[in-house]
Design a protein around this motif. Structure first.
Motif, PDB file in Angstrom:
ATOM      1  N   TRP A 162      28.255  35.245  42.896  1.00 23.99           N
ATOM      2  CA  TRP A 162      28.783  36.558  43.246  1.00 23.99           C
ATOM      3  C   TRP A 162      30.170  36.688  42.626  1.00 23.99           C
ATOM      4  CZ3 TRP A 162      24.830  39.028  45.057  1.00 23.99           C
ATOM      5  CH2 TRP A 162      23.924  38.419  45.930  1.00 23.99           C
ATOM      6  N   SER A 163      30.450  37.832  42.029  1.00 22.97           N
ATOM      7  CA  SER A 163      31.760  38.047  41.426  1.00 22.97           C
ATOM      8  C   SER A 163      32.520  39.117  42.195  1.00 22.97           C
ATOM      9  CB  SER A 163      31.620  38.472  39.964  1.00 22.97           C
ATOM     10  OG  SER A 163      32.889  38.728  39.399  1.00 22.97           O
ATOM     11  N   CYS A 164      33.792  38.834  42.461  1.00 24.88           N
ATOM     12  CA  CYS A 164      34.636  39.741  43.253  1.00 24.88           C
ATOM     13  C   CYS A 164      35.104  40.952  42.462  1.00 24.88           C
ATOM     14  CB  CYS A 164      35.864  38.997  43.771  1.00 24.88           C
ATOM     15  SG  CYS A 164      35.488  37.616  44.861  1.00 24.88           S
ATOM     16  N   GLY A 165      34.708  41.076  41.229  1.00 25.24           N
ATOM     17  CA  GLY A 165      35.153  42.195  40.417  1.00 25.24           C
ATOM     18  C   GLY A 165      35.843  41.707  39.170  1.00 25.24           C
ATOM     19  N   ASN A 166      36.606  42.578  38.565  1.00 24.23           N
ATOM     20  CA  ASN A 166      37.168  42.284  37.246  1.00 24.23           C
ATOM     21  C   ASN A 166      38.587  42.811  37.131  1.00 24.23           C
ATOM     22  OD1 ASN A 166      36.582  41.395  34.386  1.00 24.23           O
ATOM     23  ND2 ASN A 166      37.204  43.511  33.988  1.00 24.23           N
ATOM     24  N   GLU A 167      39.456  42.018  36.548  1.00 25.90           N
ATOM     25  CA  GLU A 167      40.788  42.438  36.110  1.00 25.90           C
ATOM     26  C   GLU A 167      41.511  43.294  37.151  1.00 25.90           C
ATOM     27  OE1 GLU A 167      40.419  42.247  31.304  1.00 25.90           O
ATOM     28  OE2 GLU A 167      39.621  44.039  32.243  1.00 25.90           O
ATOM     29  N   SER A 168      41.613  42.734  38.346  1.00 23.68           N
ATOM     30  CA  SER A 168      42.290  43.425  39.439  1.00 23.68           C
ATOM     31  C   SER A 168      43.399  42.573  40.034  1.00 23.68           C
ATOM     32  CB  SER A 168      41.273  43.821  40.517  1.00 23.68           C
ATOM     33  OG  SER A 168      40.317  44.712  40.000  1.00 23.68           O
ATOM     34  N   PHE A 169      43.939  41.661  39.206  1.00 28.44           N
ATOM     35  CA  PHE A 169      45.027  40.783  39.617  1.00 28.44           C
ATOM     36  C   PHE A 169      44.562  39.958  40.814  1.00 28.44           C
ATOM     37  CE2 PHE A 169      49.750  40.055  39.937  1.00 28.44           C
ATOM     38  CZ  PHE A 169      49.891  39.616  38.635  1.00 28.44           C
ATOM     39  N   GLY A 170      45.350  39.844  41.869  1.00 31.36           N
ATOM     40  CA  GLY A 170      44.946  38.998  42.984  1.00 31.36           C
ATOM     41  C   GLY A 170      45.438  39.553  44.304  1.00 31.36           C
ATOM     42  N   GLU A 222      28.304  41.230  39.760  1.00 28.04           N
ATOM     43  CA  GLU A 222      29.712  41.610  39.931  1.00 28.04           C
ATOM     44  C   GLU A 222      29.826  42.926  40.700  1.00 28.04           C
ATOM     45  OE1 GLU A 222      32.865  40.160  37.312  1.00 28.04           O
ATOM     46  OE2 GLU A 222      32.624  42.139  36.376  1.00 28.04           O
ATOM     47  N   MET A 223      30.692  42.916  41.718  1.00 29.16           N
ATOM     48  CA  MET A 223      30.864  44.121  42.516  1.00 29.16           C
ATOM     49  C   MET A 223      31.679  45.159  41.748  1.00 29.16           C
ATOM     50  SD  MET A 223      33.587  42.860  45.415  1.00 29.16           S
ATOM     51  CE  MET A 223      34.470  44.356  45.818  1.00 29.16           C
ATOM     52  N   ASN A 224      31.591  46.372  42.200  1.00 25.61           N
ATOM     53  CA  ASN A 224      32.210  47.516  41.543  1.00 25.61           C
ATOM     54  C   ASN A 224      33.709  47.517  41.834  1.00 25.61           C
ATOM     55  OD1 ASN A 224      32.816  49.999  40.404  1.00 25.61           O
ATOM     56  ND2 ASN A 224      31.985  51.174  42.112  1.00 25.61           N
ATOM     57  N   LEU A 225      34.443  46.785  41.005  1.00 23.35           N
ATOM     58  CA  LEU A 225      35.890  46.719  41.177  1.00 23.35           C
ATOM     59  C   LEU A 225      36.551  46.397  39.846  1.00 23.35           C
ATOM     60  CD1 LEU A 225      38.556  46.556  42.798  1.00 23.35           C
ATOM     61  CD2 LEU A 225      38.047  44.131  43.175  1.00 23.35           C
ATOM     62  N   GLU A 226      37.451  47.263  39.444  1.00 22.94           N
ATOM     63  CA  GLU A 226      38.413  46.947  38.395  1.00 22.94           C
ATOM     64  C   GLU A 226      39.628  47.834  38.594  1.00 22.94           C
ATOM     65  OE1 GLU A 226      39.100  46.775  33.579  1.00 22.94           O
ATOM     66  OE2 GLU A 226      37.122  46.296  34.397  1.00 22.94           O
ATOM     67  N   ALA A 227      40.766  47.207  38.686  1.00 22.82           N
ATOM     68  CA  ALA A 227      42.041  47.923  38.842  1.00 22.82           C
ATOM     69  C   ALA A 227      42.981  47.543  37.719  1.00 22.82           C
ATOM     70  CB  ALA A 227      42.664  47.611  40.203  1.00 22.82           C
ATOM     71  N   HIS A 228      42.434  47.509  36.509  1.00 23.63           N
ATOM     72  CA  HIS A 228      43.222  47.041  35.365  1.00 23.63           C
ATOM     73  C   HIS A 228      44.450  47.925  35.137  1.00 23.63           C
ATOM     74  CE1 HIS A 228      42.775  44.868  31.232  1.00 23.63           C
ATOM     75  NE2 HIS A 228      43.986  44.765  31.734  1.00 23.63           N
ATOM     76  N   GLY A 277      45.484  44.272  45.781  1.00 22.11           N
ATOM     77  CA  GLY A 277      46.507  43.346  46.240  1.00 22.11           C
ATOM     78  C   GLY A 277      46.391  42.933  47.688  1.00 22.11           C
ATOM     79  N   ASN A 278      47.513  43.074  48.398  1.00 22.88           N
ATOM     80  CA  ASN A 278      47.567  42.733  49.827  1.00 22.88           C
ATOM     81  C   ASN A 278      47.557  43.966  50.709  1.00 22.88           C
ATOM     82  OD1 ASN A 278      47.935  40.118  48.880  1.00 22.88           O
ATOM     83  ND2 ASN A 278      50.161  40.195  49.104  1.00 22.88           N
ATOM     84  N   LEU A 279      47.330  45.139  50.099  1.00 22.09           N
ATOM     85  CA  LEU A 279      47.480  46.385  50.845  1.00 22.09           C
ATOM     86  C   LEU A 279      46.315  46.574  51.817  1.00 22.09           C
ATOM     87  CD1 LEU A 279      48.644  48.694  47.913  1.00 22.09           C
ATOM     88  CD2 LEU A 279      50.053  47.472  49.592  1.00 22.09           C
ATOM     89  N   PRO A 280      46.602  46.699  53.117  1.00 27.16           N
ATOM     90  CA  PRO A 280      45.519  46.758  54.111  1.00 27.16           C
ATOM     91  C   PRO A 280      44.627  47.974  53.949  1.00 27.16           C
ATOM     92  CG  PRO A 280      47.654  47.227  55.122  1.00 27.16           C
ATOM     93  CD  PRO A 280      47.946  46.720  53.744  1.00 27.16           C
ATOM     94  N   GLY A 288      39.505  58.867  45.599  1.00 23.54           N
ATOM     95  CA  GLY A 288      40.539  57.843  45.692  1.00 23.54           C
ATOM     96  C   GLY A 288      40.078  56.518  45.138  1.00 23.54           C
ATOM     97  N   ALA A 289      38.772  56.294  45.159  1.00 23.29           N
ATOM     98  CA  ALA A 289      38.224  55.037  44.648  1.00 23.29           C
ATOM     99  C   ALA A 289      38.428  54.884  43.144  1.00 23.29           C
ATOM    100  CB  ALA A 289      36.739  54.951  44.970  1.00 23.29           C
ATOM    101  N   ALA A 290      38.780  55.956  42.447  1.00 28.28           N
ATOM    102  CA  ALA A 290      38.975  55.861  41.002  1.00 28.28           C
ATOM    103  C   ALA A 290      40.070  54.858  40.639  1.00 28.28           C
ATOM    104  CB  ALA A 290      39.312  57.234  40.426  1.00 28.28           C
ATOM    105  N   TRP A 291      41.008  54.614  41.563  1.00 29.17           N
ATOM    106  CA  TRP A 291      42.063  53.651  41.295  1.00 29.17           C
ATOM    107  C   TRP A 291      41.516  52.228  41.191  1.00 29.17           C
ATOM    108  CZ3 TRP A 291      46.778  55.345  39.966  1.00 29.17           C
ATOM    109  CH2 TRP A 291      47.127  56.651  40.320  1.00 29.17           C
ATOM    110  N   ILE A 292      40.354  51.964  41.772  1.00 28.65           N
ATOM    111  CA  ILE A 292      39.747  50.635  41.662  1.00 28.65           C
ATOM    112  C   ILE A 292      38.432  50.695  40.882  1.00 28.65           C
ATOM    113  CG2 ILE A 292      40.863  49.710  43.713  1.00 28.65           C
ATOM    114  CD1 ILE A 292      38.196  50.171  45.215  1.00 28.65           C
ATOM    115  N   GLU A 293      38.262  51.773  40.105  1.00 28.87           N
ATOM    116  CA  GLU A 293      37.094  51.909  39.234  1.00 28.87           C
ATOM    117  C   GLU A 293      37.565  52.184  37.808  1.00 28.87           C
ATOM    118  OE1 GLU A 293      34.723  54.936  41.092  1.00 28.87           O
ATOM    119  OE2 GLU A 293      33.903  53.566  42.589  1.00 28.87           O
TER     120      GLU A 293
END
Length: 1003
Positions: free
Chosen positions: A441-449, A387-393, A412-415, A191-196
């Protein structure tokens, strides 16, 4: 406890039974081990494992983890390694699009069912020696993409996601004496592939070390070192806090300073007049920590490098030790010839190259790197954005393309995604927190807000005092507090400057800029100049360090570097992965010279009698480098002297040049070079750290007139041809075929050597660069391709004119453009065989600017030795020539087409005064101009280059193709998907253009 594979799609299923993240320190049994660097507490499990590959979970082998399950007939696989590079599955390169897009209709919270490769791994191990009383044993999978489930002797021990930080499990309770079975199962898309959804090759498997860690009965599980530097930098407090397992205590000594003593927050020591860590002086203190049990016996010893430095936002600017910093940075995917499997030695070579190229900062795009990168950056001196392991482009596109509303954006805002993000932030920070090289520290990349990213930023701040970076706020400004800096990507320098006219609340960086795809990196000097006149703009990070390309072999057995689609994968994004300042094998591209020049720490201005030096370094006086001044006359050294230059950081000084211009006509170049006086860890003595060159012309010195001994050439005006000949040459101009069909030089028994392989034609085209394809140049400019390939000489035939200085034959070519244009090519033939060529283009009204304007001439392939007086020695273009020197250079034509993964316009040189193409005996052609030209000599025409998808696809060498030109369009470099070349580096549009040069035979 058993593993439930159905949960891998659940974004809340982050880990199970995984040990808490901790600092990446190593521990040793005693001081002897510490000195040797070999720990008896570590046992590597790298090597050959048994392996089974399944296309999806339904085809995976059940029960393989059982002790009695026989895997002897399974394949072997190397660990660390990628499944896809071991002959299983296929590598897939995708940028934004999800790898399953168009194949499976799934939404976040689901994983692909039909194509979702599963790798089952098995190895056996025996402990080097039995566990002692109270000792524990863990296994750490330092990189498992994208999730890993683990069994020991048939017992399920845990599950972990986040491919780029360790998944570590305590396996003590499942050990047996002697041989133990370790089994792991890796799923490519959890499931993590959506943010990788990073812009990279989609691999899977155990791609970093797998290590057994033995913990003694009293163990230092975690340590944190902080340094507090006083406002005046005159003293610092080094503070240590620890987390122990077992009953005991620690004692610590900062070597060269003294023992740490108890204070309210742990252990601390004050350092007077500290030597502060920076990229310019990466001094590390050794903190040695001994762990003692209740009896006072030492159970383990730890050494931690400590860089005493202060970094943060001070007075509205990012400062290191009180000084405003400019990031001369680069993004770095962890990628080499083995994919993301990188050794320490390979990484160290990368770091050395960065230092030698004047790069001072690296962003770990877009995931934490192997821990040794940070150790090397600490030691060599590089500032790091971790940079942490995050991109949800891809999910970002779901929003922008209207697939889902903003409220459903991932994360996003999804809990349900919050815990996964906080877990990744924690895993990175806790592992890497003690590295002084990490400045943000970087919160990740191209994952909107959204609130989840805002919470990540707050989480970082709750644990550490370093600034937080996140670029996505630029696109989703609902939570500006997510980032402590304004960060954007690929904004032009002019737009950055305009933005900062009204937005001055935070420091500004470009976390990505200068997209170095193919032949590019043009006009980057504008960004560097801005960083030194606008305080709030504090530099940027080039995209990126090395091409992501895979070593492949074609059906003919020829090796080449492949890109998206070359492994038969779909969807893919072609050669968009090849955007490094290095090639895939980590050898430099020509543009690295431009990086070195633009990023140098000295601004140098040279006049006829002095040199003015501005020291842009923060802590280093220019006296730390040797300064060598060289005077050259038309490429030949005529004087060289050393110069003592001492300019303090941030200051400017002027110094008289130690060499003088002679009173002799000619073109001279002053070359001022700053070099290392002695070897460093990253470069040898004599390595050039900064340089500048100034060109001066001396003319008007009275000389006796030189009378020409040249005899007028003879003209034979035949029925079908016009012949022009002199003592050592013949030239034949066709009335039938519309051009110069023969040029023979060096009279021999057969009338001289033929030096032409076809009719020279006006040329307006070059093979599109990757940048040009990005803005659809072939569609817009295709008429110039037609004009270059299919121009026809006027039916009126050539015009012959006898002149005092020679014989002129002029052709007018009609250009098949809409509207049509014309180009005259006039050949003025002199008696010594020199032919002056003048091209005059009259483009049709409304046509776009030309990709280039010059002549395309082909000659024999034996003329492969090129010597030129111009800029070089490497490839250079009008918007990327700062790193090129004027001089006399030489090269082999067969090696002058830069081997970008997809062939394109390359290999040209700017500022050329003359060039000679010769064979092994020195005979051939000389080209010259009264001013400057651009010059290209390659084994292939632009059309052959354009047709090739890889360098191995180019045809066998049959000729040498020469293209002297008035100008070639600059390569551009703001981005590779729409940014055109800056206007000042284009040929004028809709104007008559004139270009004159000459060629002649030499022997």
């Amino acid at each position: 406890m058993t593993f439930d594979p159905t949960r891998i799609a659940d974004p809340t299923f982050v880990s199970e039974n995984r040990m808490a993240a901790h600092s990446d320190h190593r521990w040793f049994a005693d001081q002897g081990e510490l000195a040797s660097g070999t720990s008896s507490f570590e046992q590597s499990l790298n090597g050959t494992w048994k392996f089974h590959h399944a296309r999806n979970r339904a085809l995976a082998v059940p029960g393989f983890e059982a002790v009695d399950f026989d895997t002897s007939d399974w394949d072997d696989i190397r660990v660390p390694g990628h499944i896809q590079l071991a002959g299983h599955d296929r590598p897939q390169y995708a940028n934004v699009q999800h790898p399953w897009d168009g194949y499976e209709d799934i939404v976040p919270g689901e994983v692909p069912q039909h194509y979702n490769p599963v790798g089952s791994y098995v190895t056996h191990f025996a402990l080097d020696h039995p566990l002692g009383a109270g000792e524990r044993l863990s296994v750490s999978f330092n990189g498992a993409e994208s999730s890993v489930a683990v069994w020991v002797n048939g017992h399920y021990v845990g599950y972990g996601t986040d491919a780029f930080t360790p998944s570590e499990f305590d396996i003590t309770d499942h050990l047996v004496e002697g041989r133990n079975k370790l089994a792991a199962q890796v799923v490519k898309h959890s499931g993590a592939a959506w943010i990788e959804d990073q812009d990279f090759y989609r691999f899977s498997g155990l791609f970093r070390d797998v290590v057994l860690h033995r913990r003694p009965s009293v163990h230092l599980e975690d340590l944190k070192v902080t340094t507090e530097v006083s406002a005046d930098l005159g003293s610092a407090v080094v503070r240590l806090s620890v987390a122990l397992q077992g009953e005991g205590r620690v004692r610590a000594v900062l070597r060269g300073v003294g023992a740490l003593h108890d204070d309210a927050d742990g252990l601390a020591v004050t350092v007077d007049s500290p030597r502060l860590w920076s990229a310019e002086d990466p001094h590390l203190h050794d903190l040695v920590i001994e762990v003692l049990d209740e009896a006072g016996s030492v159970t383990e010893v730890v050494r931690q490098g400590v860089g005493i430095r202060r970094f943060g936002v001070e007075d509205g600017l990012l400062r290191i030790n009180g000084k405003r910093i400019v990031f001369n940075g680069v993004n770095r995917h962890e990628f080499g010839l083995q994919g993301r499997v990188m050794t320490r030695e390979q990484t160290e070579a990368d770091v050395k190259l960065m230092k030698a190229a004047n790069i001072n900062a690296v962003r770990t795009s877009h995931y934490p790197n192997n821990t040794f990168l940070y150790e090397l950056c600490d030691a060599y001196g590089l500032y790091v954005i971790d940079e942490m392991n995050l991109e949800a482009h891809g999910m970002w596109d779901w929003v922008t393309r209207g697939r889902i509303p903003l409220e459903e954006a991932v994360p996003g805002n999804l809990p349900e995604w919050r815990d996964a993000l906080l877990d990744r932030a924690t895993s990175m920070l806790e592992r890497d927190k003690n590295h002084p090289s990490i400045v943000m520290w970087s919160c990740g990349n191209e994952s909107f807000g959204g609130t989840n990213l805002r919470d990540v930023a707050d989480h970082f701040r709750s644990l550490d005092d370093r600034p937080v970076h996140y670029e996505g706020v630029h696109w989703d400004p609902r939570h500006p507090e997510t980032t402590d800096v304004v960060s954007q990507m690929y904004t032009s320098a002019a737009d950055v400057e305009e933005f900062l006219l009204t937005n001055r609340d935070k420091p500004f960086i470009l976390c990505e800029y200068a997209h170095a795809m193919g032949n590019s990196f043009g006009a980057v000097d504008k960004y560097v100049d801005l960083a030194h006149r606008e305080p709030l703009y504090q530099g940027g990070f080039i995209w990126d360090f090395a091409d992501q390309a895979i070593a492949l072999t074609d059906r003919h057995g020829r090796e080449f570097f492949g890109y998206g689609g070359d492994c038969g994968e779909s969807p893919h994004d072609g050669d968009f992965s090849a955007n490094g300042i290095l090639f895939a094998d980590h050898t430099p591209k020509p543009l690295l010279a431009e990086v070195h020049k633009l990023y140098q720490g000295l601004a140098i201005e040279i006049s006829a009698d002095s040199v003015r030096v501005t020291n842009r370094m923060l802590f280093t006086d220019t006296a730390a480098h040797d300064c060598v001044v060289t005077l050259l006359r038309e490429g030949r050294v005529i004087a060289r002297e050393t110069l003592t230059v001492s300019v303090a950081p941030g200051e400017t000084g002027s110094f008289p040049l130690p060499v003088e211009l002679p009173d002799v006509d000619g073109e001279y170049a002053f070359d001022v070079s700053f070099r290392l006086p002695r070897a460093t860890a990253w470069a040898p003595a004599g390595h050039e750290v900064a340089w500048e060159q100034a060109v001066v012309t001396v003319s008007g010195v009275q000389r006796p007139p030189v009378r020409s001994q040249e005899r007028a050439p003879e003209v034979i005006d035949g029925v079908h041809n016009i012949g022009v000949r002199g003592e050592h040459f013949t030239a034949l101009f066709s009335k039938l075929y519309g051009g110069l069909v023969s040029y023979r030089f060096g009279m021999t028994g057969d009338g001289g050597r033929e030096l032409l392989h076809g009719i020279p034609k006006p040329n307006f085209w070059h093979a599109p660069t990757s940048n040009e394809r990005g803005w659809n140049m072939p569609f817009r400019d295709g008429q110039w391709l037609l004009a270059s390939r299919y121009a026809e000489a006027s039916e009126a035939g050539p015009v012959l004119e006898r002149r005092d200085d020679g014989v002129e034959v002029r052709y007018t070519y009609e250009l098949p453009s809409n509207p049509a244009g014309e180009c005259d090519v006039a050949y003025l033939v002199h008696g010594d065989g020199r032919i002056e060529v003048t091209l005059t283009a009259r483009p049709g009204a409304g046509l776009p600017d030309m990709p280039e304007f010059g002549l395309l001439l082909t000659t024999t392939p034996e003329l492969r030795h090129l010597t030129w007086y111009g800029e070089g020695p490497h490839e250079c273009y009008v918007d990327r020539r700062a790193g090129a020197r004027l001089g006399v250079h030489s090269a082999d034509v067969t090696e002058m087409l830069t081997p970008y993964v997809r062939p394109q316009e390359s290999g040209s040189r700017t500022g050329v005064r003359w060039a000679e193409l010769t064979d092994g005996q020195g005979a051939g052609l000389r080209f010259e101009t009264s001013e400057e030209m651009e010059f290209s000599a390659l084994p292939w025409t632009p059309f052959e280059i354009e047709n090739a998808l890889h360098p191995v696809d180019l045809p066998p060498i049959q000729r040498t193709v020469v293209r002297p030109a008035l100008l070639r369009r600059g390569v551009g470099g703001d981005n590779s998907w729409g940014a055109e070349t800056h206007p000042e580096y284009l040929l004028p549009q809709g104007e008559e253009l004139v270009f004159t040069f000459a060629f002649r035979g030499i022997r």
